[in-house]
Scaffold this motif. Structure first.
Motif, PDB file in Angstrom:
ATOM      1  N   TRP A  13       4.914  -3.516   1.677  1.00 45.26           N
ATOM      2  CA  TRP A  13       4.413  -2.939   0.433  1.00 45.26           C
ATOM      3  C   TRP A  13       4.426  -3.988  -0.655  1.00 45.26           C
ATOM      4  CZ3 TRP A  13       3.059   2.209  -0.749  1.00 45.26           C
ATOM      5  CH2 TRP A  13       3.255   3.135   0.298  1.00 45.26           C
ATOM      6  N   LYS A  14       3.367  -3.979  -1.469  1.00 43.97           N
ATOM      7  CA  LYS A  14       3.424  -4.777  -2.683  1.00 43.97           C
ATOM      8  C   LYS A  14       2.805  -3.981  -3.795  1.00 43.97           C
ATOM      9  CE  LYS A  14       4.012  -8.064  -5.549  1.00 43.97           C
ATOM     10  NZ  LYS A  14       5.360  -8.552  -5.909  1.00 43.97           N
ATOM     11  N   ILE A  15       3.607  -3.724  -4.822  1.00 49.77           N
ATOM     12  CA  ILE A  15       3.081  -3.066  -6.008  1.00 49.77           C
ATOM     13  C   ILE A  15       3.389  -3.978  -7.180  1.00 49.77           C
ATOM     14  CG2 ILE A  15       3.245  -1.038  -7.496  1.00 49.77           C
ATOM     15  CD1 ILE A  15       3.842   0.582  -4.981  1.00 49.77           C
ATOM     16  N   PHE A  16       2.328  -4.506  -7.800  1.00 48.27           N
ATOM     17  CA  PHE A  16       2.508  -5.430  -8.922  1.00 48.27           C
ATOM     18  C   PHE A  16       2.931  -4.641 -10.148  1.00 48.27           C
ATOM     19  CE2 PHE A  16      -0.671  -7.616  -6.283  1.00 48.27           C
ATOM     20  CZ  PHE A  16      -0.081  -8.865  -6.160  1.00 48.27           C
ATOM     21  N   ILE A  24       6.670   3.213  -5.052  1.00 50.20           N
ATOM     22  CA  ILE A  24       6.309   3.417  -3.651  1.00 50.20           C
ATOM     23  C   ILE A  24       6.234   4.906  -3.313  1.00 50.20           C
ATOM     24  CG2 ILE A  24       7.120   3.142  -1.274  1.00 50.20           C
ATOM     25  CD1 ILE A  24       8.021   0.374  -1.960  1.00 50.20           C
ATOM     26  N   ASP A  25       7.223   5.655  -3.802  1.00 48.05           N
ATOM     27  CA  ASP A  25       7.251   7.081  -3.477  1.00 48.05           C
ATOM     28  C   ASP A  25       6.037   7.812  -4.048  1.00 48.05           C
ATOM     29  OD1 ASP A  25       9.453   7.016  -1.899  1.00 48.05           O
ATOM     30  OD2 ASP A  25      10.864   7.277  -3.569  1.00 48.05           O
ATOM     31  N   LYS A  26       5.622   7.395  -5.234  1.00 52.17           N
ATOM     32  CA  LYS A  26       4.447   8.031  -5.835  1.00 52.17           C
ATOM     33  C   LYS A  26       3.220   7.803  -4.959  1.00 52.17           C
ATOM     34  CE  LYS A  26       5.942   7.366 -10.636  1.00 52.17           C
ATOM     35  NZ  LYS A  26       6.965   8.406 -10.571  1.00 52.17           N
ATOM     36  N   GLY A  45      -1.031  -3.312  -4.577  1.00 52.66           N
ATOM     37  CA  GLY A  45      -1.497  -4.499  -3.856  1.00 52.66           C
ATOM     38  C   GLY A  45      -1.615  -4.218  -2.367  1.00 52.66           C
ATOM     39  N   LEU A  46      -0.522  -3.795  -1.760  1.00 51.88           N
ATOM     40  CA  LEU A  46      -0.525  -3.487  -0.332  1.00 51.88           C
ATOM     41  C   LEU A  46       0.222  -2.185  -0.121  1.00 51.88           C
ATOM     42  CD1 LEU A  46       0.498  -6.985   1.106  1.00 51.88           C
ATOM     43  CD2 LEU A  46      -1.793  -5.979   1.092  1.00 51.88           C
ATOM     44  N   GLN A  47      -0.276  -1.343   0.770  1.00 51.76           N
ATOM     45  CA  GLN A  47       0.496  -0.150   1.083  1.00 51.76           C
ATOM     46  C   GLN A  47       0.750  -0.038   2.581  1.00 51.76           C
ATOM     47  OE1 GLN A  47      -1.394   3.612   0.170  1.00 51.76           O
ATOM     48  NE2 GLN A  47      -3.262   2.617  -0.493  1.00 51.76           N
ATOM     49  N   ASP A  48       2.012  -0.161   2.881  1.00 50.73           N
ATOM     50  CA  ASP A  48       2.493   0.101   4.233  1.00 50.73           C
ATOM     51  C   ASP A  48       1.686  -0.631   5.305  1.00 50.73           C
ATOM     52  OD1 ASP A  48       4.362   1.170   5.814  1.00 50.73           O
ATOM     53  OD2 ASP A  48       3.436   3.149   6.004  1.00 50.73           O
ATOM     54  N   ILE A 239      -8.843  -4.527   9.079  1.00 52.64           N
ATOM     55  CA  ILE A 239      -9.669  -4.255   7.909  1.00 52.64           C
ATOM     56  C   ILE A 239      -8.833  -3.577   6.835  1.00 52.64           C
ATOM     57  CG2 ILE A 239     -11.699  -3.037   7.045  1.00 52.64           C
ATOM     58  CD1 ILE A 239     -12.955  -3.435   9.754  1.00 52.64           C
ATOM     59  N   LEU A 240      -8.875  -4.165   5.647  1.00 47.58           N
ATOM     60  CA  LEU A 240      -8.086  -3.659   4.524  1.00 47.58           C
ATOM     61  C   LEU A 240      -8.986  -2.936   3.538  1.00 47.58           C
ATOM     62  CD1 LEU A 240      -5.717  -6.493   3.211  1.00 47.58           C
ATOM     63  CD2 LEU A 240      -5.070  -4.392   4.369  1.00 47.58           C
ATOM     64  N   ARG A 241      -8.446  -1.887   2.964  1.00 47.90           N
ATOM     65  CA  ARG A 241      -9.138  -1.239   1.857  1.00 47.90           C
ATOM     66  C   ARG A 241      -8.069  -0.700   0.926  1.00 47.90           C
ATOM     67  NH1 ARG A 241     -13.009   4.035   2.283  1.00 47.90           N
ATOM     68  NH2 ARG A 241     -13.943   3.849   0.232  1.00 47.90           N
ATOM     69  N   ASP A 242      -8.190  -1.054  -0.354  1.00 45.42           N
ATOM     70  CA  ASP A 242      -7.170  -0.671  -1.340  1.00 45.42           C
ATOM     71  C   ASP A 242      -5.758  -0.966  -0.840  1.00 45.42           C
ATOM     72  OD1 ASP A 242      -9.088   0.093  -3.047  1.00 45.42           O
ATOM     73  OD2 ASP A 242      -8.904   2.246  -2.674  1.00 45.42           O
ATOM     74  N   GLY A 243      -5.600  -2.097  -0.185  1.00 46.72           N
ATOM     75  CA  GLY A 243      -4.268  -2.510   0.225  1.00 46.72           C
ATOM     76  C   GLY A 243      -3.765  -1.839   1.476  1.00 46.72           C
TER      77      GLY A 243
END
Ligand SMILES: Nc1ncnc2c1ncn2[C@@H]1O[C@H](COP(=O)(O)OP(=O)(O)OP(=O)(O)O)[C@@H](O)[C@H]1O
Ligand SMILES: [Mg+2]
Lengths: 360, 294
Positions: A13-16, A24-26, A45-48, A239-243
């Motif tokens: 996970w990356k949340i700037f 993350i929980d949200k 940025g990245l989710q899971d 393939i990534l989309r919205d992290g």
């Protein structure tokens, strides 16, 4: 050379923002990227993200602008600190390395090629090429011998004493590639390495990369937003989309079975003959009449069609390396599949083989 | 209430305050003056040595040495020839010794400014807090009339070359610091990221990437520092610095028009020489940054 090893990315996970971890929980509860940004001032940025990058292969990460590709690749050598998750390399978690361990990891195990080349403008081509070695403290003479070898491999012999500003973009990126290769690292990280180049030069560089990889077998992570490039280079594609990773697999798997409309919309345009292999459309049993044309199951449809047309036949047997018969294909089915997904029955009655989950 | 006259402090209190501060500073001077002078002894020795070297050596050697120095920096025959001709004219018009004193003075001041300015600039580029603290100090150093800080300097060191050097350095060091800071901050993030990705330590990054790429900007700082030192030479002559400034001062006091103009022009001449030589050097070291396809 360091032996190629895979990389295991787990639940990254990356949340700037100031307090990414609390967000993350949200996101897990379903909050989207836009809402997170507007209501909480944090950027998703990245989710899971979980990707298992195989050793000695080219792993492509694809996605549109802003989908988190650069963010992801920069986690592998920790140019960006993760909010959560782990990155395992050789049994070690990169995200937990000490500063010293991280420095050694970057020096010895990884090398990076950048979209904007990022060469040192005040150093010559040779000095740029051996930059990694000079950081490691390798004696200059020895470093230059190693650098010279790679410079000639990427076709830059005779340019050793030029400065980057004197070279074209394509040549500068060859320096970037030589700089990465000279490091002798097992992992090469390439962030849109060819995106800034003209189409022809780009194809050229792809060929250079494939040729080198054919003998080096490094673990390469290659970022691109171009599907054709992804399919040409990638042993595996994520393939990534919205992290978020929305599909991963071989190029063929993605083209044959796009996971959602988003992916099918750009898979649509692709040259299927260059992606799909004979194995996918093969039928069991020998062709009704022998034609003298045999193909490997890994041959691309385009190659198969050409082989059959050249021999002026409309069937071919498919055999493995040892010559054992696996099945056969027809020219009609081959061409139909090249043009569009073809679900029509072939003119024969035997059942089609399972679409095999090809190559790993 | 009286709104026309500002409600100021009473005269007695104001005087008492000034006396107290002056007294405290005088005590400080008495107590630490000698220590401070000792600290600056190397500066005095260096300056004396350089002045004597330039003045006592045969002029033809000094001329050749200066011309060679300019050539090495600029690699330009034009600038070198201009230097030689200016120095010959200066010598012929009887200003050789004063010019040598001034050159020595400017050289020492510039060296000190670089020696102190470079690390301060590096510090500012690396720490936002240092940046926020030092910037206002630099602003003050540049806007405070130089005569004001001549007073405490003279109280501590008396008249002479050392207080002159201190005054000149205070006046001339800000651009060196500012441009070092700016130059390092301007280094592109892409290149720094590449250095990080290849595992450079922060010292390696500074030495092999940031400083070399900041060098053209730093050189512009050196150039400005030289120019400002030269400009300060006339003011510094008021506190006993000998050189081209003194005749100018004398000329002002006695209305010697020609004397003033001649010495003024000599200052201009060496300013141009220093400026062109250091700028040509700056250009030369960044030649490879220009694109030159083909
Ligand atoms: N340092 C940062 N601070 C805040 N947000 C950031 C930061 N870096 C990246 N982002 C955001 O993270 C998201 C992913 O960015 P990233 O650069 O990884 O995208 P990308 O897929 O590489 O796009 P591109 O194709 O344009 O390079 C974007 O929304 C971006 O604005
Ligand atoms: Mg990017």
């Amino acid at each position: 050379m360091a032996e190629a090893r895979g990389i295991e990315i787990r639940n990254l996970w990356k949340i700037f923002g100031a307090n990414g971890a609390a967000m993350i929980d949200k996101v897990k509860a379903g909050m989207g990227k836009d809402e997170l940004n507007q209501s909480f001032g944090h950027v998703l940025g990245l989710q899971d993200v979980s990707i298992s990058i195989p050793p000695g292969k080219i792993q492509v990460v694809m996605g549109l602008s802003g989908s988190g590709k650069s963010t992801l690749i920069r986690h592998i050598n920790r140019l960006i600190e993760p909010t959560a998750g782990e990155i395992l390399f050789n049994g070690q978690d990169v995200t937990r390395m000490s500063q010293q361990e991280l420095m050694n990891f970057r020096r010895n195990e990884t090398a990076m090629v950048f979209q904007k080349f990022a060469l040192l403008p005040h150093r010559t081509v040779m000095e740029n090429t051996i930059y990694g070695l000079s950081i490691q403290g390798v004696p200059r003479k020895q470093a230059e011998e190693r650098g010279a070898k790679w410079l000639s491999r990427v076709g830059l012999e005779g340019f050793e004493d030029r400065y980057p500003a004197e070279l074209s973009g394509g040549m500068q990126q060859r320096v970037g590639l030589a700089r990465a290769l000279t490091n002798d690292a097992g992992i090469i990280l390439m962030d849109e390495a060819f995106s800034a180049l003209d189409p022809l030069i780009r194809m050229d560089m792809q060929s250079v990369l494939l040729e080198l990889q054919g003998e080096l077998h490094k673990t390469i992570v290659f970022i691109t937003h171009d599907l054709d490039e992804a399919l040409r280079l990638g042993d595996r594609i994520a393939i990534l989309r919205d992290g978020k990773v929305i599909q991963q697999g071989t190029g063929e798997q993605i083209v044959l079975r796009p996971a959602d409309d988003y992916i099918s919309s750009f898979v649509h345009e692709v040259n299927r003959g260059k992606v799909i292999t004979v194995r996918t459309i093969m039928r069991r049993g020998p062709a009704p009449s022998t034609t003298g044309v045999t193909l490997l199951p890994t041959a691309l449809l385009e190659e198969a069609a050409r082989a059959m047309t050249n021999a002026d036949v409309n069937r071919a047997n498919v055999v493995d390396d040892s010559g054992k018969l696996l099945g056969h294909i027809s020219l009609a089915k081959t061409v139909a599949e090249m043009i569009a997904p073809d679900i029509s029955e072939d003119d024969e009655t035997d059942t089609p083989t399972e679409i095999s989950a090809a190559a790993s | 209430m009286d709104l026309v006259n500002f409600p100021e402090m009473s005269r007695e209190n104001l005087r008492a305050m000034r006396v107290a501060i002056d007294g405290a500073f005088r005590d400080f001077t008495r107590a630490y003056g000698e220590t401070l002078e000792d600290i600056f002894l190397p500066v005095r020795i260096l300056l004396d040595f350089l002045q004597r070297l330039l003045i006592d050596s045969p002029w033809i050697l000094v001329l050749a040495g200066l011309a060679a120095g300019v050539w090495l920096l600029s690699r330009s025959w034009k600038i070198t020839l201009g230097t030689v001709l200016s120095l010959l004219a200066i010598g012929y018009l009887g200003m050789w010794t004063d010019t040598m004193r001034t050159i020595a003075m400017v050289a020492v001041c510039t060296l000190i400014a670089i020696f102190l300015g470079l690390p301060i600039g590096i510090l500012m580029s690396r720490s936002e807090r240092a940046n926020a603290t030092i910037t206002p100090v630099l602003d003050m150093m540049q806007t405070m009339p130089s005569f004001v800080y001549l007073i405490p300097v003279v109280m501590i060191f008396g008249l002479g070359n050392v207080p002159g050097v201190i005054a000149v350095v205070i006046y001339a060091i800000p651009p060196m610091i500012r441009l070092t800071n700016l130059g390092i901050r301007q280094v592109s993030r892409d290149v720094l990221e590449a250095a990080d990705a290849f595992g450079a330590s922060s010292w390696q990054k500074m030495r092999e990437v940031q400083l070399p790429l900041a060098l053209p900007t730093i050189m512009a700082g050196v150039n400005q520092t030289i120019m400002m030192s030269l400009a300060m030479v006339v003011v510094a002559s008021m506190i006993g610095v000998r050189g081209l400034g003194q005749p100018v001062l004398q000329a002002i006091n006695n209305q010697f028009f020609t004397l003033g103009v001649m010495n003024g022009l000599a200052i201009v001449a060496i300013a141009i020489v220093f400026d062109r030589a250091s700028q040509a050097y700056g250009k030369r070291i960044q030649k490879h940054l220009e694109a030159q396809h083909g």
